[in-house]
Motif scaffolding. Structure first.
Motif, PDB file in Angstrom:
ATOM      1  N   ARG A 147       0.803  -1.215   0.000  1.00 45.66           N
ATOM      2  CA  ARG A 147       0.000   0.000   0.000  1.00 45.66           C
ATOM      3  C   ARG A 147       0.840   1.273   0.000  1.00 45.66           C
ATOM      4  NH1 ARG A 147      -3.987  -1.838  -2.563  1.00 45.66           N
ATOM      5  NH2 ARG A 147      -5.944  -1.890  -1.470  1.00 45.66           N
ATOM      6  N   SER A 148       1.992   1.208  -0.606  1.00 50.71           N
ATOM      7  CA  SER A 148       2.839   2.386  -0.763  1.00 50.71           C
ATOM      8  C   SER A 148       2.692   2.873  -2.196  1.00 50.71           C
ATOM      9  CB  SER A 148       4.303   2.009  -0.493  1.00 50.71           C
ATOM     10  OG  SER A 148       5.173   2.981  -1.031  1.00 50.71           O
ATOM     11  N   ALA A 149       2.167   4.074  -2.364  1.00 49.71           N
ATOM     12  CA  ALA A 149       1.972   4.614  -3.718  1.00 49.71           C
ATOM     13  C   ALA A 149       3.308   4.760  -4.438  1.00 49.71           C
ATOM     14  CB  ALA A 149       1.253   5.955  -3.650  1.00 49.71           C
ATOM     15  N   ALA A 150       4.335   5.196  -3.723  1.00 49.20           N
ATOM     16  CA  ALA A 150       5.650   5.374  -4.347  1.00 49.20           C
ATOM     17  C   ALA A 150       6.188   4.040  -4.849  1.00 49.20           C
ATOM     18  CB  ALA A 150       6.624   6.013  -3.368  1.00 49.20           C
ATOM     19  N   TYR A 151       6.122   3.031  -4.005  1.00 50.33           N
ATOM     20  CA  TYR A 151       6.621   1.725  -4.417  1.00 50.33           C
ATOM     21  C   TYR A 151       5.773   1.165  -5.552  1.00 50.33           C
ATOM     22  CZ  TYR A 151       8.192  -2.967  -4.677  1.00 50.33           C
ATOM     23  OH  TYR A 151       8.658  -4.146  -5.178  1.00 50.33           O
ATOM     24  N   HIS A 152       4.480   1.351  -5.461  1.00 54.31           N
ATOM     25  CA  HIS A 152       3.565   0.896  -6.517  1.00 54.31           C
ATOM     26  C   HIS A 152       3.983   1.481  -7.874  1.00 54.31           C
ATOM     27  CE1 HIS A 152      -0.446  -0.286  -8.107  1.00 54.31           C
ATOM     28  NE2 HIS A 152      -0.219   0.740  -8.913  1.00 54.31           N
ATOM     29  N   LEU A 153       4.285   2.781  -7.893  1.00 52.37           N
ATOM     30  CA  LEU A 153       4.679   3.444  -9.146  1.00 52.37           C
ATOM     31  C   LEU A 153       6.005   2.906  -9.684  1.00 52.37           C
ATOM     32  CD1 LEU A 153       3.630   7.086  -8.282  1.00 52.37           C
ATOM     33  CD2 LEU A 153       2.563   5.584  -9.980  1.00 52.37           C
ATOM     34  N   ILE A 154       6.926   2.588  -8.788  1.00 52.62           N
ATOM     35  CA  ILE A 154       8.204   2.016  -9.221  1.00 52.62           C
ATOM     36  C   ILE A 154       7.970   0.669  -9.900  1.00 52.62           C
ATOM     37  CG2 ILE A 154      10.377   1.008  -8.404  1.00 52.62           C
ATOM     38  CD1 ILE A 154      10.375   3.249  -6.241  1.00 52.62           C
ATOM     39  N   ILE A 155       7.179  -0.180  -9.282  1.00 54.57           N
ATOM     40  CA  ILE A 155       6.909  -1.503  -9.861  1.00 54.57           C
ATOM     41  C   ILE A 155       6.141  -1.369 -11.170  1.00 54.57           C
ATOM     42  CG2 ILE A 155       5.621  -3.658  -9.517  1.00 54.57           C
ATOM     43  CD1 ILE A 155       8.326  -3.477  -8.072  1.00 54.57           C
ATOM     44  N   LEU A 156       5.185  -0.457 -11.223  1.00 54.97           N
ATOM     45  CA  LEU A 156       4.444  -0.231 -12.463  1.00 54.97           C
ATOM     46  C   LEU A 156       5.388   0.187 -13.591  1.00 54.97           C
ATOM     47  CD1 LEU A 156       1.822  -0.019 -14.077  1.00 54.97           C
ATOM     48  CD2 LEU A 156       1.462   2.245 -13.043  1.00 54.97           C
ATOM     49  N   GLU A 157       6.313   1.075 -13.287  1.00 57.70           N
ATOM     50  CA  GLU A 157       7.301   1.502 -14.291  1.00 57.70           C
ATOM     51  C   GLU A 157       8.165   0.319 -14.737  1.00 57.70           C
ATOM     52  OE1 GLU A 157      10.355   5.172 -14.859  1.00 57.70           O
ATOM     53  OE2 GLU A 157      10.531   4.090 -12.953  1.00 57.70           O
ATOM     54  N   ARG A 158       8.628  -0.476 -13.787  1.00 53.86           N
ATOM     55  CA  ARG A 158       9.471  -1.635 -14.121  1.00 53.86           C
ATOM     56  C   ARG A 158       8.714  -2.636 -15.014  1.00 53.86           C
ATOM     57  NH1 ARG A 158      13.097   1.085 -11.630  1.00 53.86           N
ATOM     58  NH2 ARG A 158      14.024   0.411  -9.676  1.00 53.86           N
ATOM     59  N   LEU A 159       7.469  -2.881 -14.664  1.00 52.03           N
ATOM     60  CA  LEU A 159       6.664  -3.824 -15.453  1.00 52.03           C
ATOM     61  C   LEU A 159       6.389  -3.274 -16.850  1.00 52.03           C
ATOM     62  CD1 LEU A 159       4.149  -5.058 -12.749  1.00 52.03           C
ATOM     63  CD2 LEU A 159       6.077  -6.342 -13.718  1.00 52.03           C
ATOM     64  N   SER A 160       6.165  -1.973 -16.954  1.00 54.60           N
ATOM     65  CA  SER A 160       5.950  -1.352 -18.264  1.00 54.60           C
ATOM     66  C   SER A 160       7.199  -1.469 -19.132  1.00 54.60           C
ATOM     67  CB  SER A 160       5.556   0.114 -18.098  1.00 54.60           C
ATOM     68  OG  SER A 160       4.349   0.215 -17.387  1.00 54.60           O
ATOM     69  N   GLU A 161       8.364  -1.235 -18.533  1.00 54.80           N
ATOM     70  CA  GLU A 161       9.625  -1.393 -19.265  1.00 54.80           C
ATOM     71  C   GLU A 161       9.806  -2.835 -19.724  1.00 54.80           C
ATOM     72  OE1 GLU A 161      12.447  -0.013 -16.367  1.00 54.80           O
ATOM     73  OE2 GLU A 161      12.133   2.085 -16.876  1.00 54.80           O
ATOM     74  N   LEU A 162       9.498  -3.772 -18.827  1.00 53.22           N
ATOM     75  CA  LEU A 162       9.608  -5.188 -19.180  1.00 53.22           C
ATOM     76  C   LEU A 162       8.685  -5.521 -20.341  1.00 53.22           C
ATOM     77  CD1 LEU A 162      10.675  -8.060 -18.682  1.00 53.22           C
ATOM     78  CD2 LEU A 162       8.850  -8.322 -16.963  1.00 53.22           C
ATOM     79  N   ALA A 163       7.445  -5.039 -20.287  1.00 54.19           N
ATOM     80  CA  ALA A 163       6.485  -5.298 -21.364  1.00 54.19           C
ATOM     81  C   ALA A 163       7.009  -4.764 -22.695  1.00 54.19           C
ATOM     82  CB  ALA A 163       5.133  -4.678 -21.038  1.00 54.19           C
ATOM     83  N   LEU A 164       7.615  -3.577 -22.671  1.00 55.90           N
ATOM     84  CA  LEU A 164       8.158  -2.997 -23.902  1.00 55.90           C
ATOM     85  C   LEU A 164       9.313  -3.837 -24.457  1.00 55.90           C
ATOM     86  CD1 LEU A 164       8.050   0.779 -22.982  1.00 55.90           C
ATOM     87  CD2 LEU A 164       6.635  -0.389 -24.675  1.00 55.90           C
ATOM     88  N   ILE A 165      10.172  -4.314 -23.579  1.00 59.26           N
ATOM     89  CA  ILE A 165      11.301  -5.146 -24.031  1.00 59.26           C
ATOM     90  C   ILE A 165      10.793  -6.468 -24.591  1.00 59.26           C
ATOM     91  CG2 ILE A 165      13.237  -6.540 -23.152  1.00 59.26           C
ATOM     92  CD1 ILE A 165      14.051  -3.684 -23.678  1.00 59.26           C
ATOM     93  N   ILE A 166       9.831  -7.078 -23.921  1.00 62.20           N
ATOM     94  CA  ILE A 166       9.282  -8.345 -24.421  1.00 62.20           C
ATOM     95  C   ILE A 166       8.641  -8.126 -25.785  1.00 62.20           C
ATOM     96  CG2 ILE A 166       7.521 -10.124 -24.047  1.00 62.20           C
ATOM     97  CD1 ILE A 166       8.091  -9.837 -21.027  1.00 62.20           C
ATOM     98  N   ARG A 167       7.911  -7.028 -25.917  1.00 63.09           N
ATOM     99  CA  ARG A 167       7.284  -6.730 -27.210  1.00 63.09           C
ATOM    100  C   ARG A 167       8.337  -6.509 -28.290  1.00 63.09           C
ATOM    101  NH1 ARG A 167       3.556  -1.630 -28.828  1.00 63.09           N
ATOM    102  NH2 ARG A 167       2.971  -2.384 -30.862  1.00 63.09           N
ATOM    103  N   LEU A 168       9.406  -5.821 -27.947  1.00 65.95           N
ATOM    104  CA  LEU A 168      10.486  -5.564 -28.895  1.00 65.95           C
ATOM    105  C   LEU A 168      11.148  -6.866 -29.358  1.00 65.95           C
ATOM    106  CD1 LEU A 168      12.367  -3.382 -30.232  1.00 65.95           C
ATOM    107  CD2 LEU A 168      13.818  -3.648 -28.218  1.00 65.95           C
ATOM    108  N   VAL A 169      11.400  -7.753 -28.430  1.00 65.36           N
ATOM    109  CA  VAL A 169      12.134  -8.984 -28.752  1.00 65.36           C
ATOM    110  C   VAL A 169      11.216 -10.104 -29.227  1.00 65.36           C
ATOM    111  CG1 VAL A 169      13.646 -10.787 -27.804  1.00 65.36           C
ATOM    112  CG2 VAL A 169      14.001  -8.391 -27.162  1.00 65.36           C
ATOM    113  N   LYS A 170      10.124 -10.323 -28.524  1.00 70.16           N
ATOM    114  CA  LYS A 170       9.233 -11.464 -28.818  1.00 70.16           C
ATOM    115  C   LYS A 170       8.045 -11.091 -29.695  1.00 70.16           C
ATOM    116  CE  LYS A 170      10.885 -14.592 -25.684  1.00 70.16           C
ATOM    117  NZ  LYS A 170      11.331 -15.921 -26.018  1.00 70.16           N
ATOM    118  N   LYS A 171       7.835  -9.805 -29.938  1.00 66.80           N
ATOM    119  CA  LYS A 171       6.761  -9.282 -30.805  1.00 66.80           C
ATOM    120  C   LYS A 171       5.373  -9.365 -30.198  1.00 66.80           C
ATOM    121  CE  LYS A 171       9.901  -8.638 -33.945  1.00 66.80           C
ATOM    122  NZ  LYS A 171      10.826  -7.612 -33.561  1.00 66.80           N
ATOM    123  N   HIS A 172       5.275  -9.719 -28.921  1.00 69.25           N
ATOM    124  CA  HIS A 172       3.984  -9.705 -28.236  1.00 69.25           C
ATOM    125  C   HIS A 172       4.218  -9.549 -26.737  1.00 69.25           C
ATOM    126  CE1 HIS A 172       5.056 -13.823 -27.230  1.00 69.25           C
ATOM    127  NE2 HIS A 172       4.128 -13.771 -26.300  1.00 69.25           N
TER     128      HIS A 172
END
Length: 193
Positions: A147-172
């Motif tokens: 329930r930490s908004a700051a930590y939540h935003l950090i994880i959201l950013e990390r997951l978004s970056e991961l999604a972009l890398i997966i999309r770049l490499v795996k195309k989905h």
């Protein structure tokens, strides 16, 4: 002391250079600082080999190598591979929470950058562990269990970056990852002042 090993400064330098339209003078230090870290941080010793510091550093190194391909060389890539494998054998299951998520996100983020059976196995195993851990740590309303908004935003950013890398490499992007990102983003919108 952990901060000294993260290489977060490199991301700031890259952003600064992009905004200025040219590589700043600071950039000339990047190669020296990477090589100095490799030379002076012996395998398994010190804060530089703590799983949490490795998690952050190896993601930052990937960004350096992606934005500045001329910085890549055999020794630096070998070091990155060694760090990835060390982290894969030293995941912080005992810490849970943010340490575990950082480990799993980084293992997925970096292993997908490498070719070969071992790298593919690291990716497959850790992306599945990440899926399971997110199901434990992200509540039904989309908020992180701490329930930490700051930590939540950090994880959201990390997951978004991961999604972009997966999309770049795996195309989905895996459906479950998209759904978690959307759910977490909705939580942010609901609590925003």
């Amino acid at each position: 002391q952990f901060n000294l090993h993260y290489f977060n400064w490199s991301i700031d330098w890259i952003k600064e250079s992009i905004s200025m339209g040219f590589w700043s003078k600071k950039g000339s230090y990047v190669e020296y600082l990477i090589d100095d870290w490799i030379k002076n941080n012996k395998l398994g010793y010190g804060d530089g080999w703590h799983s949490y510091t490795i998690s952050i550093r190896i993601r930052n190194l990937i960004c350096i190598y992606r934005f500045l391909p001329e910085v890549r060389n055999q020794n630096r890539i070998k070091s990155l591979w060694i760090q990835l494998n060390w982290l894969d054998k030293h995941i912080e299951f005992f810490h849970k929470g943010n340490h575990l998520l950082e480990n799993l996100i980084s293992l997925s983020f970096v292993s997908i950058q490498f070719d070969g059976k071992k790298a593919n196995n690291i990716f497959k195993r850790n992306i599945e562990l990440l899926k399971l851990e997110l199901n434990k740590q992200i509540m039904s309303d989309g908020g992180h269990v701490e329930r930490s908004a700051a930590y939540h935003l950090i994880i959201l950013e990390r997951l978004s970056e991961l999604a972009l890398i997966i999309r770049l490499v795996k195309k989905h992007i895996p459906k479950w990852l998209k759904e978690k990102i959307i759910l977490m983003n909705n939580w942010v919108e609901n609590i925003k002042l």
